[in-house]
Design an enzyme around this catalytic site. Sequence first.
Site, PDB file in Angstrom:
ATOM      1  N   GLU A 118       0.777  -1.229   0.000  1.00 50.79           N
ATOM      2  CA  GLU A 118       0.000   0.000   0.000  1.00 50.79           C
ATOM      3  C   GLU A 118       0.813   1.287   0.000  1.00 50.79           C
ATOM      4  OE1 GLU A 118      -3.400   0.208  -0.119  1.00 50.79           O
ATOM      5  OE2 GLU A 118      -3.324  -1.946  -0.514  1.00 50.79           O
ATOM      6  N   SER A 146     -54.310 -21.491  40.000  1.00 50.47           N
ATOM      7  CA  SER A 146     -54.160 -21.845  41.417  1.00 50.47           C
ATOM      8  C   SER A 146     -52.772 -21.570  41.972  1.00 50.47           C
ATOM      9  CB  SER A 146     -54.517 -23.317  41.626  1.00 50.47           C
ATOM     10  OG  SER A 146     -55.889 -23.529  41.374  1.00 50.47           O
TER      11      SER A 146
END
EC number: 2.4.99.28
Length: 798
Positions: A88, A461
């Site tokens: 690069e 219940s």
Amino acid sequence: MIKKIVTTCFGLVLGLCVFGVGLVAIAILVTYPKLPSLDSLQHYQPKMPLTIYSADGEVIGIYGEQRREFTKIGDFPEVLRNAVIAAEDKRFYQHWGVDVWGVARAVVGNIVAGGVQSGASTITQQVAKNFYLSSEKTFTRKFNEALLAYKIEQSLSKDKILELYFNQIYLGQRAYGFASAAQIYFNKDVRELTLAEVAMLAGLPKAPSAYNPIVNPERAKLRQKYILNNMLEEKMITLQQRDQALNEELHYERFVQKIDQSALYVAEMVRQELYEKYGEDAYTQGFKVYTTVRTDHQKVATEALRKALRNFDRGSSYRGAESYIDLSKGEDVEETVSQYLSGLYTVDKMVPAIVLDVTKRKNVVIQLPSGKRVTLDGRSLGFAARAVNNEKMGESRIRRGSVIRVRNNGGRWVVVQEPLLQATLVSLDAKTGAVRALVGGYDFHSKTFNRAAQAMRQPGSTFKPFIYSAALSKGMTASTMVNDAPISLPGKGANGSVWTPKNSDGRYSGYITLRQALTASKNMVSIRILMSIGVGYAHEYIQRFGFKPSELPASLSMALGTGETTPLKIAEAYSVFANGGYRVSSHVIDKIYGSDGRLRAQMQPLVAGQNAPQAIDPRNAYIMYKIMQDVVRVGTARGAAALGRSDIAGKTGTTNDNKDAWFVGFNPDVVTAVYIGFDKPKSMGRAGYGGTIAVPVWVDYMRFALKGGQGKGMKVPEGVVSSNGEYYMKERMVTDPGLVVDNSGIAAQPSRRIREDKEAGAEDVERGAADEVRQEVQETPVLPSNTGSKQPQLDSLF
């Protein structure tokens, strides 16, 4: 004459140059002060995903688009740094942010091409672009990029610039930075890469898609060769090293982050909690969140729940194909099928498959996610055989393009289907509220709805113990007798009609004790108790367990659990009974770490007996515990006695038409709630009782959760006495404490005691107390309804 022309031309050129330089100088003077601040570079915080762990360190969730692992420049191998520079920016350590010679080459190339075709961006310029600028190819953007690169070079060291680049650059496959790319492409730590692998990765910044070695291996190989030659030219490697690297065969082993599938509902709860606090930043700050759940508990809970749902669904008819894709188009069928299957998950060993063909004999050819093709005959199709090309089943018939589920059953693939019935299990540490296991449904991938925390259901219940606790607080005892007989209440039904509730089994026992009534889950007794203590009193009292007023109907139907709440809230409320009367709050987050590894937050839970508020009298909690032990020993939850433990207690619950089935069981350490029902409520039939379908799930999980010997049971609080196997608050103990509640629900005259066949342990009995205490039954003062409203704090973060 010629001399004059030359002089004039020279002057014009010189003037234009001076003018151009002047324009550039003016542009620099105008633009440079407007350049962005470099704070984001100097205090670099890369976007890193949110990672969620179990208490034992297993990854249970990752959220965030970018897969990145921040690495200091010194931890990147030198060969990788050299490869990237060779690829690069060869003059990286010589230029001041812009490579003038590179720019000159690019300008000439662009003039020849007649437009902006290429650039000469240095690594510093790429950093400037990646952090601050767009990717458009214009002279204005390039000019700003050059100025910004110069500014960066003046502020940061070369190594810092390289570090930013190595961590920020996108390299394809959702990989940001070279450390992440090393894992994703080669499943290696970046420090373990070979020269050949390094050169391949170094070629990605230029064009991640074009040079992706998995997608475009030939182009990637050419790019790798170019980089290795550059490294050789720059004397970074030897000729022998280059040749070895070029000849090395690369093996791509894509890293797949293993995420434990048993705790996905928990991970989603954490994600939602952090998102509420931080918004989108929750997915980019690199938080590492450790939860309270353990994966071994999660796996056992998941399997226990799935087994029950599979068993329930076993007798069901085939409901049809899961979905359908059109394979009639002229596309590559194999690729279409493979791509579609890659987005589906295998659930409970049920593998997704797509039908490729149906033969004349109605055998079905399918393709599995592995690419393997299997032919299903009549035996393999089983209950699904009637769906093959059955036009009466419409879109759900099995045909070419149908998506179905199969399971490998001893070498033979057979058609299966996911159950429609859903369930949830949540288990808490009774003393802290920490969630030890939470399964929100059969499968998270198909339905992310978390039934543990989000499903509002009637508790039936399982709500009765809160009514009974209120009765104990109001003055009743476990031996108070209540008439279990039918009752009709004018004006209490729908639209002012007569309300005629019934016991679920249609049987009535006459006068029985509170203990007997709760053990047998008698509806008539619960209603008469509520009539006696008053709806208003119970409504306020029960809020101490953590229920919101909106969850409690202000009517007699509250006695039957007709309000709506979540399984998580029910488990949290039962922890009050389990831990001696303290209100704790459920939580799944334990610790949160930042991306730098520092502890950012730690849960400071309310702990029973320490900082948790006292919600109810500890004696009340103890007596309720002893009563609910009978529910397990001889009552509706006697299936839980299969554990062979004497320290467990609990209560079942079943709503009208068997639409909801519950069991909440506990010992002094662990509370576990199980709920089973359809997402769109409908009857589960005769098998849909809490004691029938929910208790076995609870047993399968708690056998694992409570392994390690018998518990000691709850310690007897001061002020509890025992007589003839029953337990009383000391001031409520009388020589004949059996109190009767008549048809109207009003306390009447004392009656004879019904002695129950229950042995009390020596540690439960305070000798002689019955002879010393004789006084009238009195009401325990009610604490404010907001007692226990204090929530656990997650220090510094929440």
